[in-house]
Design a protein around this motif. Structure first.
Motif, PDB file in Angstrom:
ATOM      1  N   GLN A  85       0.852  -1.189   0.000  1.00 12.86           N
ATOM      2  CA  GLN A  85       0.000   0.000   0.000  1.00 12.86           C
ATOM      3  C   GLN A  85       0.893   1.247   0.000  1.00 12.86           C
ATOM      4  OE1 GLN A  85      -2.356  -0.523   3.521  1.00 12.86           O
ATOM      5  NE2 GLN A  85      -3.402  -2.329   2.746  1.00 12.86           N
ATOM      6  N   THR A  86       0.878   1.975  -1.095  1.00 11.81           N
ATOM      7  CA  THR A  86       1.815   3.092  -1.247  1.00 11.81           C
ATOM      8  C   THR A  86       1.155   4.467  -1.192  1.00 11.81           C
ATOM      9  OG1 THR A  86       1.613   2.970  -3.662  1.00 11.81           O
ATOM     10  CG2 THR A  86       3.387   1.685  -2.624  1.00 11.81           C
ATOM     11  N   LEU A  87      -0.173   4.515  -1.033  1.00 14.69           N
ATOM     12  CA  LEU A  87      -0.846   5.814  -0.981  1.00 14.69           C
ATOM     13  C   LEU A  87      -0.759   6.377   0.433  1.00 14.69           C
ATOM     14  CD1 LEU A  87      -2.504   7.922  -2.524  1.00 14.69           C
ATOM     15  CD2 LEU A  87      -4.574   6.745  -1.746  1.00 14.69           C
ATOM     16  N   ASN A  88       0.203   7.251   0.646  1.00 13.14           N
ATOM     17  CA  ASN A  88       0.377   7.910   1.938  1.00 13.14           C
ATOM     18  C   ASN A  88       1.134   9.213   1.713  1.00 13.14           C
ATOM     19  OD1 ASN A  88       3.385   7.319   2.231  1.00 13.14           O
ATOM     20  ND2 ASN A  88       2.540   5.245   2.060  1.00 13.14           N
ATOM     21  N   PHE A  89       1.119  10.066   2.718  1.00 14.85           N
ATOM     22  CA  PHE A  89       1.722  11.392   2.559  1.00 14.85           C
ATOM     23  C   PHE A  89       3.218  11.306   2.292  1.00 14.85           C
ATOM     24  CE2 PHE A  89       3.585  15.399   3.714  1.00 14.85           C
ATOM     25  CZ  PHE A  89       2.660  16.337   3.284  1.00 14.85           C
ATOM     26  N   ILE A  90       3.897  10.402   2.958  1.00 15.51           N
ATOM     27  CA  ILE A  90       5.350  10.299   2.805  1.00 15.51           C
ATOM     28  C   ILE A  90       5.723  10.004   1.357  1.00 15.51           C
ATOM     29  CG2 ILE A  90       7.380   8.916   3.413  1.00 15.51           C
ATOM     30  CD1 ILE A  90       6.280   8.686   6.220  1.00 15.51           C
ATOM     31  N   ASN A  91       5.072   9.013   0.763  1.00 13.46           N
ATOM     32  CA  ASN A  91       5.363   8.677  -0.632  1.00 13.46           C
ATOM     33  C   ASN A  91       5.008   9.819  -1.575  1.00 13.46           C
ATOM     34  OD1 ASN A  91       6.534   6.220  -0.330  1.00 13.46           O
ATOM     35  ND2 ASN A  91       4.812   5.017  -1.076  1.00 13.46           N
ATOM     36  N   CYS A  92       3.852  10.448  -1.332  1.00  9.48           N
ATOM     37  CA  CYS A  92       3.426  11.555  -2.192  1.00  9.48           C
ATOM     38  C   CYS A  92       4.436  12.697  -2.153  1.00  9.48           C
ATOM     39  CB  CYS A  92       2.048  12.060  -1.758  1.00  9.48           C
ATOM     40  SG  CYS A  92       0.688  10.917  -2.082  1.00  9.48           S
ATOM     41  N   TYR A  93       4.903  13.034  -0.960  1.00 14.66           N
ATOM     42  CA  TYR A  93       5.836  14.152  -0.816  1.00 14.66           C
ATOM     43  C   TYR A  93       7.212  13.799  -1.378  1.00 14.66           C
ATOM     44  CZ  TYR A  93       8.099  18.221   1.264  1.00 14.66           C
ATOM     45  OH  TYR A  93       8.781  19.397   1.449  1.00 14.66           O
ATOM     46  N   MET A  94       7.651  12.565  -1.164  1.00 18.85           N
ATOM     47  CA  MET A  94       8.945  12.138  -1.697  1.00 18.85           C
ATOM     48  C   MET A  94       8.956  12.199  -3.219  1.00 18.85           C
ATOM     49  SD  MET A  94       9.752   8.864   0.806  1.00 18.85           S
ATOM     50  CE  MET A  94      11.117   8.298  -0.216  1.00 18.85           C
ATOM     51  N   MET A  95       7.880  11.740  -3.848  1.00 18.46           N
ATOM     52  CA  MET A  95       7.807  11.734  -5.309  1.00 18.46           C
ATOM     53  C   MET A  95       7.680  13.150  -5.860  1.00 18.46           C
ATOM     54  SD  MET A  95       5.362   8.426  -6.049  1.00 18.46           S
ATOM     55  CE  MET A  95       5.533   8.647  -7.813  1.00 18.46           C
ATOM     56  N   GLU A  96       6.931  13.985  -5.161  1.00 23.19           N
ATOM     57  CA  GLU A  96       6.702  15.353  -5.633  1.00 23.19           C
ATOM     58  C   GLU A  96       7.946  16.216  -5.502  1.00 23.19           C
ATOM     59  OE1 GLU A  96       3.821  19.204  -4.583  1.00 23.19           O
ATOM     60  OE2 GLU A  96       3.581  17.306  -3.520  1.00 23.19           O
ATOM     61  N   GLU A  97       8.653  16.089  -4.384  1.00 20.26           N
ATOM     62  CA  GLU A  97       9.786  16.967  -4.096  1.00 20.26           C
ATOM     63  C   GLU A  97      11.141  16.320  -4.354  1.00 20.26           C
ATOM     64  OE1 GLU A  97       9.488  20.105  -3.348  1.00 20.26           O
ATOM     65  OE2 GLU A  97       7.291  20.052  -3.261  1.00 20.26           O
ATOM     66  N   GLY A  98      11.156  15.013  -4.594  1.00 17.96           N
ATOM     67  CA  GLY A  98      12.423  14.327  -4.824  1.00 17.96           C
ATOM     68  C   GLY A  98      13.320  14.309  -3.602  1.00 17.96           C
ATOM     69  N   VAL A  99      12.720  14.078  -2.432  1.00 16.78           N
ATOM     70  CA  VAL A  99      13.473  14.096  -1.180  1.00 16.78           C
ATOM     71  C   VAL A  99      13.480  12.709  -0.554  1.00 16.78           C
ATOM     72  CG1 VAL A  99      12.936  16.521  -0.754  1.00 16.78           C
ATOM     73  CG2 VAL A  99      11.415  14.749   0.135  1.00 16.78           C
ATOM     74  N   SER A 100      14.260  12.566   0.511  1.00 17.42           N
ATOM     75  CA  SER A 100      14.354  11.294   1.212  1.00 17.42           C
ATOM     76  C   SER A 100      13.163  11.109   2.152  1.00 17.42           C
ATOM     77  CB  SER A 100      15.646  11.231   2.024  1.00 17.42           C
ATOM     78  OG  SER A 100      15.611  12.196   3.073  1.00 17.42           O
ATOM     79  N   GLU A 101      13.012   9.895   2.654  1.00 15.98           N
ATOM     80  CA  GLU A 101      11.935   9.629   3.611  1.00 15.98           C
ATOM     81  C   GLU A 101      12.124  10.449   4.884  1.00 15.98           C
ATOM     82  OE1 GLU A 101      10.169   5.987   6.357  1.00 15.98           O
ATOM     83  OE2 GLU A 101      11.217   5.506   4.486  1.00 15.98           O
ATOM     84  N   GLU A 102      13.364  10.570   5.321  1.00 15.49           N
ATOM     85  CA  GLU A 102      13.636  11.350   6.531  1.00 15.49           C
ATOM     86  C   GLU A 102      13.218  12.806   6.356  1.00 15.49           C
ATOM     87  OE1 GLU A 102      17.369  12.514   9.518  1.00 15.49           O
ATOM     88  OE2 GLU A 102      17.690  11.219   7.771  1.00 15.49           O
ATOM     89  N   GLU A 103      13.511  13.374   5.182  1.00 18.37           N
ATOM     90  CA  GLU A 103      13.117  14.758   4.912  1.00 18.37           C
ATOM     91  C   GLU A 103      11.598  14.889   4.846  1.00 18.37           C
ATOM     92  OE1 GLU A 103      16.553  16.778   2.210  1.00 18.37           O
ATOM     93  OE2 GLU A 103      15.656  14.948   1.392  1.00 18.37           O
ATOM     94  N   ALA A 104      10.945  13.885   4.290  1.00 21.87           N
ATOM     95  CA  ALA A 104       9.481  13.905   4.223  1.00 21.87           C
ATOM     96  C   ALA A 104       8.877  13.859   5.621  1.00 21.87           C
ATOM     97  CB  ALA A 104       8.981  12.726   3.390  1.00 21.87           C
ATOM     98  N   ARG A 105       9.461  13.038   6.478  1.00 23.06           N
ATOM     99  CA  ARG A 105       8.969  12.944   7.854  1.00 23.06           C
ATOM    100  C   ARG A 105       9.198  14.256   8.614  1.00 23.06           C
ATOM    101  NH1 ARG A 105       7.580   8.020   9.967  1.00 23.06           N
ATOM    102  NH2 ARG A 105       7.799   6.241   8.543  1.00 23.06           N
ATOM    103  N   ASP A 106      10.330  14.887   8.386  1.00 21.61           N
ATOM    104  CA  ASP A 106      10.590  16.183   9.022  1.00 21.61           C
ATOM    105  C   ASP A 106       9.562  17.221   8.572  1.00 21.61           C
ATOM    106  OD1 ASP A 106      12.759  15.227  10.411  1.00 21.61           O
ATOM    107  OD2 ASP A 106      14.243  15.938   8.958  1.00 21.61           O
ATOM    108  N   HIS A 107       9.235  17.183   7.286  1.00 20.21           N
ATOM    109  CA  HIS A 107       8.229  18.107   6.754  1.00 20.21           C
ATOM    110  C   HIS A 107       6.873  17.859   7.411  1.00 20.21           C
ATOM    111  CE1 HIS A 107       6.099  20.659   3.932  1.00 20.21           C
ATOM    112  NE2 HIS A 107       5.306  19.649   3.608  1.00 20.21           N
ATOM    113  N   MET A 108       6.539  16.606   7.621  1.00 22.34           N
ATOM    114  CA  MET A 108       5.264  16.263   8.257  1.00 22.34           C
ATOM    115  C   MET A 108       5.216  16.743   9.702  1.00 22.34           C
ATOM    116  SD  MET A 108       4.807  12.441   6.664  1.00 22.34           S
ATOM    117  CE  MET A 108       3.217  12.066   7.407  1.00 22.34           C
TER     118      MET A 108
END
Length: 296
Positions: A204-227
């Motif tokens: 299951q890949t529909l979640n904010f982390i995946n959406c933000y990583m794909m949109e911004e081209g960032v790492s999971e850690e950066e996505a989590r910090d953004h959240m």
């Protein structure tokens, strides 16, 4: 003191559920050499009395029966449907009788928005569409049920305390109110912070982390910090309403903020999902806070 500081650093007290924190504090306080034994005894007694009241309320909630009108539904849905149907009817009848305000259209819109959001997520999944992070949050903040839960709670409080002057204004503006939307966004962020890893393992890949990583081209850690930053942003918006309502409608402020605190407790600030993967010790702690009185 050290134990209290350590707990506060894990998650701000303002975000914590007061009921469970009371038990934690009692446990810490009774080991303090300077504790007041009389005060401690009263605190335990107060906790146990309130706990017995909550248990009685749970027993009442468990008494709902299945009406003949929903016999075609699966067994596991009947109880939920009946509870929602009865509660919606009771709320509508109360407001109609007391103030001649028909809130059934409002309740219908609430559930329409909730169901439409869930259907939109299903369409995204089966079409392979990757929404932007903002697009995802706008929809998933509704599908998680926050707006429905908050609106129900507000309407219930309004009726209980006869604060009907707030009802019309709330119904007219709930779609654009941070008081309604912020709890849903916070709940979704906490959910995705805590469940993404397990969901990805299940495909299951529909979640904010995946959406933000794909949109911004960032790492999971950066996505989590953004959240984490977004979570604080929505708390600030919610706090603004809480402060405004605390003067003229303190009970509305109290019920909304406690609902968000419950969400934090369920997901432990985004560390894990209390409904799914959770430490056994935390589960036992929650069960004890509800069912086990504090030894006197």
């Amino acid at each position: 003191m050290a134990a209290q500081v350590e707990e506060s650093l894990k998650m701000p007290l303002h975000w914590r559920l007061i009921w469970t924190e009371a038990r934690n504090f009692i446990d810490i306080y009774q080991r303090d050499d300077k504790m007041n034994s009389v005060l401690l005894e009263f605190a335990k007694l107060n906790y146990n009395i309130l706990q017995s009241v909550y248990i009685k309320e749970l027993q009442e909630l468990a008494k709902w029966d299945d009406p003949e009108a929903i016999e075609e539904l699966p067994e596991y849905i009947k109880l939920i449907y009946t509870a929602l149907y009865n509660h919606a009817g009771e709320l509508a009848d109360d407001t109609l009788d007391d103030k001649s305000i028909n809130i059934l259209p409002f309740i219908r819109k609430l559930y329409e928005g909730h169901i439409e959001a869930g259907l939109q997520e299903v369409k995204w999944i089966y079409s392979g569409y990757n929404p932007s992070a903002d697009e995802y949050l706008q929809v998933s903040g509704k599908s998680i049920g926050g707006p429905v839960a908050v609106s129900y709670a507000v309407v219930g409080v309004v009726g209980q305390y006869s604060m009907y002057k707030f009802l019309s204004e709330f119904i007219d503006h709930y779609l654009v109110s941070d008081l309604v939307s912020a709890p849903g966004y916070i709940a979704r962020l906490l959910n995705d912070l805590s469940t993404t890893k397990d969901e990805i393992e299940r495909g299951q890949t529909l979640n904010f982390i995946n959406c933000y990583m794909m949109e911004e081209g960032v790492s999971e850690e950066e996505a989590r910090d953004h959240m984490e930053g977004l979570k604080r942003k929505f708390w600030k918006k919610l706090n603004k309403y809480i402060i405004e309502y605390s003067v003229d409608a303190p009970n509305i402020a109290k019920v909304v903020i406690n609902m968000v605190r419950v969400t934090h407790h369920i997901y432990r600030g985004g560390k894990y999902d209390w409904f799914g993967v959770r430490p056994k010790a935390d589960l036992l702690s929650m069960l004890n806070s509800v069912f086990e009185p504090i030894p006197m």
